[in-house]
Scaffold this active site. Structure first.
Site, PDB file in Angstrom:
ATOM      1  N   GLY A  11       1.157  -1.104   0.064  1.00 41.05           N
ATOM      2  CA  GLY A  11      -0.275  -0.125  -0.308  1.00 41.05           C
ATOM      3  C   GLY A  11       0.891   1.718   0.245  1.00 41.05           C
ATOM      4  N   ARG A  15      -1.892   9.005   3.244  1.00 38.71           N
ATOM      5  CA  ARG A  15      -2.889   9.509   4.705  1.00 38.71           C
ATOM      6  C   ARG A  15      -0.770  10.178   5.652  1.00 38.71           C
ATOM      7  NH1 ARG A  15      -7.691   6.542   7.230  1.00 38.71           N
ATOM      8  NH2 ARG A  15      -6.507   4.573   6.079  1.00 38.71           N
ATOM      9  N   GLN A  73       3.726  -6.919  -5.984  1.00 36.39           N
ATOM     10  CA  GLN A  73       2.409  -6.066  -6.541  1.00 36.39           C
ATOM     11  C   GLN A  73       2.089  -5.341  -7.489  1.00 36.39           C
ATOM     12  OE1 GLN A  73      -0.545  -5.186  -3.312  1.00 36.39           O
ATOM     13  NE2 GLN A  73      -2.290  -6.849  -4.273  1.00 36.39           N
ATOM     14  N   GLY A 101       1.974  -4.994   7.031  1.00 37.01           N
ATOM     15  CA  GLY A 101       2.949  -4.046   7.208  1.00 37.01           C
ATOM     16  C   GLY A 101       2.727  -2.763   8.059  1.00 37.01           C
ATOM     17  N   ASN A 225      -1.972   4.168  10.055  1.00 32.86           N
ATOM     18  CA  ASN A 225      -2.205   4.958   8.793  1.00 32.86           C
ATOM     19  C   ASN A 225      -1.954   6.073   7.910  1.00 32.86           C
ATOM     20  OD1 ASN A 225      -3.902   2.602   7.695  1.00 32.86           O
ATOM     21  ND2 ASN A 225      -5.354   3.407   9.010  1.00 32.86           N
ATOM     22  N   TYR A 364      40.159  16.971  23.051  1.00 32.92           N
ATOM     23  CA  TYR A 364      39.173  15.127  22.230  1.00 32.92           C
ATOM     24  C   TYR A 364      40.739  14.567  22.402  1.00 32.92           C
ATOM     25  CZ  TYR A 364      39.525  13.104  18.423  1.00 32.92           C
ATOM     26  OH  TYR A 364      39.604  11.784  16.374  1.00 32.92           O
ATOM     27  N   ASN A 384      45.229  13.710  15.781  1.00 31.92           N
ATOM     28  CA  ASN A 384      45.633  12.864  14.891  1.00 31.92           C
ATOM     29  C   ASN A 384      45.023  12.424  13.318  1.00 31.92           C
ATOM     30  OD1 ASN A 384      43.049  13.089  15.033  1.00 31.92           O
ATOM     31  ND2 ASN A 384      41.825  10.867  15.177  1.00 31.92           N
TER      32      ASN A 384
HETATM   33  C1  UD1 Z   1      -8.348  -4.162   5.899  1.00 29.88           C
HETATM   34  C2  UD1 Z   1      -9.287  -5.132   6.151  1.00 29.88           C
HETATM   35  C3  UD1 Z   1     -10.491  -5.178   7.101  1.00 29.88           C
HETATM   36  C4  UD1 Z   1      -9.674  -4.833   8.416  1.00 29.88           C
HETATM   37  C5  UD1 Z   1      -8.868  -3.345   8.314  1.00 29.88           C
HETATM   38  C6  UD1 Z   1      -7.848  -4.006   9.454  1.00 29.88           C
HETATM   39  C7  UD1 Z   1      -9.843  -5.786   3.959  1.00 29.88           C
HETATM   40  C8  UD1 Z   1     -10.294  -6.129   2.886  1.00 29.88           C
HETATM   41  N1  UD1 Z   1     -10.110  -4.920   4.795  1.00 29.88           N
HETATM   42  O1  UD1 Z   1      -9.019  -2.761   5.699  1.00 29.88           O
HETATM   43  O2  UD1 Z   1     -11.411  -6.034   7.237  1.00 29.88           O
HETATM   44  O3  UD1 Z   1     -10.838  -4.547   9.202  1.00 29.88           O
HETATM   45  O4  UD1 Z   1      -7.931  -3.998   6.891  1.00 29.88           O
HETATM   46  O5  UD1 Z   1      -7.014  -3.035   9.556  1.00 29.88           O
HETATM   47  O6  UD1 Z   1      -8.559  -6.658   3.693  1.00 29.88           O
HETATM   48  N2  UD1 Z   1      -2.387  -3.456   0.793  1.00 29.88           N
HETATM   49  C9  UD1 Z   1      -1.606  -4.543  -0.507  1.00 29.88           C
HETATM   50  N3  UD1 Z   1      -2.262  -4.506  -1.455  1.00 29.88           N
HETATM   51  C10 UD1 Z   1      -3.455  -4.505  -1.434  1.00 29.88           C
HETATM   52  C11 UD1 Z   1      -3.930  -3.507  -0.960  1.00 29.88           C
HETATM   53  C12 UD1 Z   1      -3.728  -3.475   0.185  1.00 29.88           C
HETATM   54  O7  UD1 Z   1      -0.471  -4.999   0.004  1.00 29.88           O
HETATM   55  O8  UD1 Z   1      -3.696  -3.920  -3.326  1.00 29.88           O
HETATM   56  C13 UD1 Z   1      -1.789  -4.090   2.322  1.00 29.88           C
HETATM   57  C14 UD1 Z   1      -1.962  -2.361   2.754  1.00 29.88           C
HETATM   58  O9  UD1 Z   1      -0.423  -1.425   2.330  1.00 29.88           O
HETATM   59  C15 UD1 Z   1      -2.143  -2.542   4.132  1.00 29.88           C
HETATM   60  C16 UD1 Z   1      -3.225  -3.813   4.301  1.00 29.88           C
HETATM   61  O10 UD1 Z   1      -2.458  -4.753   3.107  1.00 29.88           O
HETATM   62  O11 UD1 Z   1      -1.056  -2.748   5.024  1.00 29.88           O
HETATM   63  C17 UD1 Z   1      -4.037  -3.655   4.392  1.00 29.88           C
HETATM   64  O12 UD1 Z   1      -4.668  -2.855   3.707  1.00 29.88           O
HETATM   65  P1  UD1 Z   1      -5.788  -1.478   3.403  1.00 29.88           P
HETATM   66  O13 UD1 Z   1      -5.951  -0.731   2.370  1.00 29.88           O
HETATM   67  O14 UD1 Z   1      -5.311  -0.475   4.615  1.00 29.88           O
HETATM   68  O15 UD1 Z   1      -7.557  -2.566   4.116  1.00 29.88           O
HETATM   69  P2  UD1 Z   1      -8.578  -1.592   5.025  1.00 29.88           P
HETATM   70  O16 UD1 Z   1      -9.034  -0.633   4.041  1.00 29.88           O
HETATM   71  O17 UD1 Z   1      -7.868  -1.074   5.825  1.00 29.88           O
HETATM   72 CA    CA Z   2      -5.479  -0.134   7.129  1.00 30.22          CA
END
Ligand code: UD1
Ligand code: CA
Length: 460
Positions: A11, A15, A73, A101, A225, A364, A384
């Site tokens: 991601g 924010r 990805q 992460g 976030n 020193y 030195n």
């Molecule tokens: C996700 C969960 C939600 C949960 C929340 C907890 C889903 C659909 N929803 O929502 O139920 O309550 O986490 O924090 O899973 N990421 C990728 N590739 C992508 C999308 C996301 O690597 O294509 C990674 C992001 O970097 C992040 C994590 O996955 O580390 C979560 O993604 P994020 O988009 O923040 O999910 P939420 O909408 O918060």
């Molecule tokens: Ca999140």
């Protein structure tokens, strides 16, 4: 079952409003992702896969020494799509543990619990009860209390939004089954993404046992976030690390103002004043006192030694009963024997200082070996560096270096030698003798101060 960990780290983290990818934002001086990897390591998995995307090579370069399987990805199409990228390299017989992460405080014990409950016919997710569940997916249970599915906030109705049990996103599932559910995902939701969470409903439909383990504390599932949450996680981490030390008997004047970032081992009755930062491997002996504002990194401090206010110590070892600071700097390669005093505005680098020796003010000392009971006067400098190479200075036991002495290395000062103040020493100073290098003081008998000339403008 063998274990494969998948860490989602692709991601962008809009924010954060930062050029640094979200998972590289620092927590206790290390990237968020490094904390998650370190915790995953505690489970001794067969492999750790990191799904990366935003920040690309920078994310990989941030963890160069780790044995990790990187999975790109290229486009972020959702959490389900992200996990699917890693599945190519994971055999059916494994348990897959999905971590984020940006959820850095998760405990190894919690993860062990998830993994131990997952099996060929069971999926386990980590849930939590939050005072304010807004923004998270909710865990939907049937009348018998069994987990049925997860609904995302954006797809939830009023009743569902009122549910306080949230999905943390972390789960453990059998790889073969997970693969099937992931392949069947459809992006038919408010965000048009492939939701990992839809695998829960699919598992229930397939008659797989789905269990939600409630996190022991909400703190460990905090996600990061934005910079506000980053500071909250930092504070939670700070308090946790300080608490560990206090439980081991360390006195911490204010746990909200001490940052324990590394591996710290402490003797008995150690005392840490406010605004102390400990990084790397730090070992503090019995009754060590660390004064306010000190930074200690990769060092060892002997019993009863006092590090006074605003000192910076890195890569150094001190003996027992030393006094360092206030405002002292010990740099890598410094070894102080017992009862050494290094005072204010004294810098010591790559040097050995013998028992009972003192350098108390404005000096020193670099690339130097100092014997026992040596006194290094104020303003002494070991020169030195010749602009190309570094050279050593050797000072024998019992020597007395007068204030303001320049010791131009390579140079030696013999045992019990005395150097007159203000000398620039370029040749060996013999043992037991007084060596002075300075022009003689003169008194000009008939000298008179100039007098102001009388007349216009003379007084301005
Ligand atoms: C996700 C969960 C939600 C949960 C929340 C907890 C889903 C659909 N929803 O929502 O139920 O309550 O986490 O924090 O899973 N990421 C990728 N590739 C992508 C999308 C996301 O690597 O294509 C990674 C992001 O970097 C992040 C994590 O996955 O580390 C979560 O993604 P994020 O988009 O923040 O999910 P939420 O909408 O918060
Ligand atoms: Ca999140």
């Amino acid at each position: 079952m063998p274990l494969s960990v998948v860490i989602l780290a692709a991601g962008q983290g809009k924010r954060m409003a930062s050029d640094l990818p979200k998972v590289l934002q620092p927590l206790a001086g290390r990237p968020l992702l490094a904390h998650v990897v370190a915790t995953a390591r505690c489970l001794a998995p067969d492999a750790i896969h990191i799904v990366y995307g935003h920040g690309g090579e920078r994310v990989r370069e941030a963890l160069p020494a780790e044995e990790l399987r990187w999975v790109l990805q290229a486009e972020q199409k959702g959490t389900g799509h992200a996990v699917a990228q890693a599945m190519h390299a994971i055999p059916d017989g494994h348990t897959v543990l999905v971590l984020y992460g940006d959820v850095p405080l998760i405990k190894a014990g919690t993860l062990r619990e998830l993994v131990s409950r997952a099996g060929p016919q069971s999926l386990v997710l980590l849930s939590a009860r939050l005072p304010d569940p807004a923004g998270y997916g909710r865990v939907i249970r049937d009348n018998a209390g069994r987990v049925v599915r997860i609904v995302e906030e954006r797809d939830a109705n009023h009743k569902e939004k009122a549910i306080p049990e949230i999905n943390t996103g972390l789960l453990a599932a059998p790889a073969g089954r997970l693969r099937g559910w992931l392949e069947a995902l459809r992006p038919d939701n408010a965000q048009g993404e492939y939701y990992l969470t839809d695998c829960i409903g699919a598992a229930v439909r397939d008659g797989i046992a789905v269990e939600a383990v409630l996190a022991a504390s909400a703190g460990e599932v905090l996600g990061v976030n934005d910079k506000i949450q980053l500071a909250e996680v930092e504070a939670a981490h700070r308090r946790e690390r300080a608490t560990e030390l206090m439980q081991r008997g360390v006195t911490i004047v204010d746990p909200a103002r001490v940052d324990i970032r590394g591996e710290v081992s402490c003797g008995r009755d150690v005392m840490l004043e406010v605004n102390v930062i400990l990084e790397g491997k730090v070992k503090l002996g019995d009754r060590v006192k660390v004064g306010p504002g000190c930074v200690l990194r990769d060092c060892e401090v002997g019993a009863d030694t006092e590090i006074r206010a605003h000192s910076v110590i890195e890569g150094a070892v001190t003996g027992a009963r030393c006094i360092v600071g206030p405002f002292a700097r010990l740099r890598p390669g410094t070894r102080l024997a017992d009862e050494v005093h290094v005072g204010n505005f004294v810098e010591v680098k790559n040097s050995v200082v013998g028992e009972g020796s003192k350098a108390n003010h404005l000096s020193y000392v670099g690339d130097t070996t100092i014997g026992r009971k040596v006194n290094v006067g104020a303003g002494t400098v070991t020169c030195n560096y010749d602009g190309v190479n570094k050279h050593r200075t050797e000072i024998g036991d019992g020597a007395f270096i007068g204030s303001g002495t320049m010791l131009v290395a390579p140079v030696t000062v013999g045992a019990d030698a005395t150097i007159g103040a203000g000398s620039t020493i370029t040749k060996p100073a013999p043992a037991g003798k007084l060596t002075v290098e300075r022009s003689r003081q003169q008194v000009i008998e008939n000298w008179k101060r100039p007098e102001r000339k009388a007349g216009p403008g003379g007084a301005s």
